[in-house]
Design an enzyme around this catalytic site. Sequence first.
Site, PDB file in Angstrom:
ATOM      1  N   LYS A   1      45.185  53.680  40.219  1.00 14.63           N
ATOM      2  CA  LYS A   1      45.621  55.064  40.361  1.00 14.63           C
ATOM      3  C   LYS A   1      47.060  55.113  40.880  1.00 14.63           C
ATOM      4  O   LYS A   1      47.949  54.590  40.239  1.00 14.63           O
ATOM      5  CB  LYS A   1      44.618  55.802  41.260  1.00 14.63           C
TER       6      LYS A   1
ATOM      7  N   TYR B   1      33.116  59.189  44.546  1.00 17.94           N
ATOM      8  CA  TYR B   1      33.316  58.759  43.164  1.00 17.94           C
ATOM      9  C   TYR B   1      31.979  58.285  42.555  1.00 17.94           C
ATOM     10  O   TYR B   1      31.259  57.507  43.170  1.00 17.94           O
ATOM     11  CB  TYR B   1      34.374  57.639  43.130  1.00 17.94           C
TER      12      TYR B   1
ATOM     13  N   ASP C   1      37.981  54.643  51.411  1.00 18.25           N
ATOM     14  CA  ASP C   1      38.610  54.579  50.093  1.00 18.25           C
ATOM     15  C   ASP C   1      39.800  55.533  50.111  1.00 18.25           C
ATOM     16  O   ASP C   1      39.637  56.750  50.163  1.00 18.25           O
ATOM     17  CB  ASP C   1      37.567  54.972  49.039  1.00 18.25           C
TER      18      ASP C   1
ATOM     19  N   ARG D   1      42.037  31.417  41.391  1.00 17.42           N
ATOM     20  CA  ARG D   1      40.990  32.294  41.952  1.00 17.42           C
ATOM     21  C   ARG D   1      41.131  32.355  43.466  1.00 17.42           C
ATOM     22  O   ARG D   1      40.970  33.401  44.077  1.00 17.42           O
ATOM     23  CB  ARG D   1      39.589  31.814  41.542  1.00 17.42           C
TER      24      ARG D   1
HETATM   25  N1  PLP Z   1      37.487  54.918  44.085  1.00 19.55           N
HETATM   26  C1  PLP Z   1      37.901  56.096  43.616  1.00 19.55           C
HETATM   27  C2  PLP Z   1      38.145  57.235  44.557  1.00 19.55           C
HETATM   28  C3  PLP Z   1      38.085  56.268  42.229  1.00 19.55           C
HETATM   29  O1  PLP Z   1      38.488  57.459  41.760  1.00 19.55           O
HETATM   30  C4  PLP Z   1      37.833  55.170  41.355  1.00 19.55           C
HETATM   31  C5  PLP Z   1      38.000  55.263  39.888  1.00 19.55           C
HETATM   32  O2  PLP Z   1      38.050  56.279  39.281  1.00 19.55           O
HETATM   33  C6  PLP Z   1      37.392  53.958  41.898  1.00 19.55           C
HETATM   34  C7  PLP Z   1      37.249  53.861  43.273  1.00 19.55           C
HETATM   35  C8  PLP Z   1      37.078  52.778  41.032  1.00 19.55           C
HETATM   36  O3  PLP Z   1      38.233  52.138  40.619  1.00 19.55           O
HETATM   37  P1  PLP Z   1      38.387  51.343  39.222  1.00 19.55           P
HETATM   38  O4  PLP Z   1      38.191  52.321  38.120  1.00 19.55           O
HETATM   39  O5  PLP Z   1      39.777  50.775  39.330  1.00 19.55           O
HETATM   40  O6  PLP Z   1      37.341  50.269  39.211  1.00 19.55           O
END
Ligand code: PLP
Length: 384
Positions: A199, A102, A174, A50
């Site tokens: 992604k 998101y 992000d 961890r």
């Molecule tokens: N940020 C963006 C722009 C996303 O499109 C997503 C998921 O679709 C996330 C964060 C969250 O990521 P995760 O699904 O890996 O938890």
Amino acid sequence: NGTAMRFETLAIHAGPPRDPAFGAVMPPIYQVSTFAFQGVNQPGPFDYSRSGNPTRKALEDTLAALEGGGLGYAFATGMAAEATVLGLLSAGDRVLVHEDLYGGTWRLLTSVVARHGVTVDFADLRDPAAMAAALRPETRMVWIETVTNPLITVLDLPAIAAAARRHGALTVVDNTFLSPFFARPLDLGADVVIHSTTKYLNGHSDVVGGAAIARDPDLAKRIGFLQNAMGTCCGPFDAFLVLRGIRTLSLRMERHHANAVAVARWLAQHPRVAQVLHPSLPGHPQHALATRLYTGFGGTFSFRVKADAAGIARMLGAVRTFTLAESLGGVESLIEQPWTMTHASMDAAARVRAGITEDLVRVSIGLEHPDDLTADLNRALAAI
Ligand code: PLP
């Protein structure tokens, strides 16, 4: 040799020196929970997975190198990365968030973070006056996406980060949609970069993962402390897979971008399509800004269809090469309706306010031949 490595080279060679045990040319998977101490009160470089694991460290060092950060951390999911970075905030603080984002981030902010005494303020950060008005004395963090999900808005990151810094607030970006191949938020003034490595970084739709990278050593160490304290890290096998994906990031991103531009241009001339939201198109509202800040846009964009809800359902039901699924950034093309899928976790009023309406369709353009993708979309649009 004193010359900084270029991105393509770093993506393959960043990380630890060659495996000292057997000379393995890629970092092996240390699938273990714990490590032997060398003596009482004498831990080795790793003591418990961890807190740190050699495979995860290889990924974390690579992420830091690609984003131009000091330290990187890898998490179980993108949401785990977000929750951990939001753990920097304390009760009484405020976080200012661009209103189109998101849906899962919206849910985390409004139904978890807000319950812990942090006030979440949403504003339209395309407008500097709206941002100035929304910054309160308690605002400690500003949260944006390099390209917003799902409306593909590009914000003026350098201006937003500069205004946040003058105010004494951190800027968290992000960068999931563009990846460090196309966007380097830390170079534009961001303090922390977040990823859903699920992604483009992993790129093969076989892992969920997340990342956070910071340049300031004290800030980075605070994130590392939270990762260990909250237990949000990713496991060794997932770290290995994401790192393997990163080796081909440059090639994939170039092809995602080229395919997406081809499909976006084709859609723009289709009579059933009302609007294509892709930053490379001259009609995109932030086309000039987007092409000044970023070198490309990956494979994900949205478009508006001239059809009612039933027509859109027929269209989404008619695809064959595309898959009707959430997520993005994999080798295979996906299609989805944010209203009923990725953004259903956002309440309806907030969706409408942001412009996320039923006519909006989001695609993640994969690495297939673009002519096969436009043929599939042609068939789907005809089914309306
Ligand atoms: N940020 C963006 C722009 C996303 O499109 C997503 C998921 O679709 C996330 C964060 C969250 O990521 P995760 O699904 O890996 O938890």
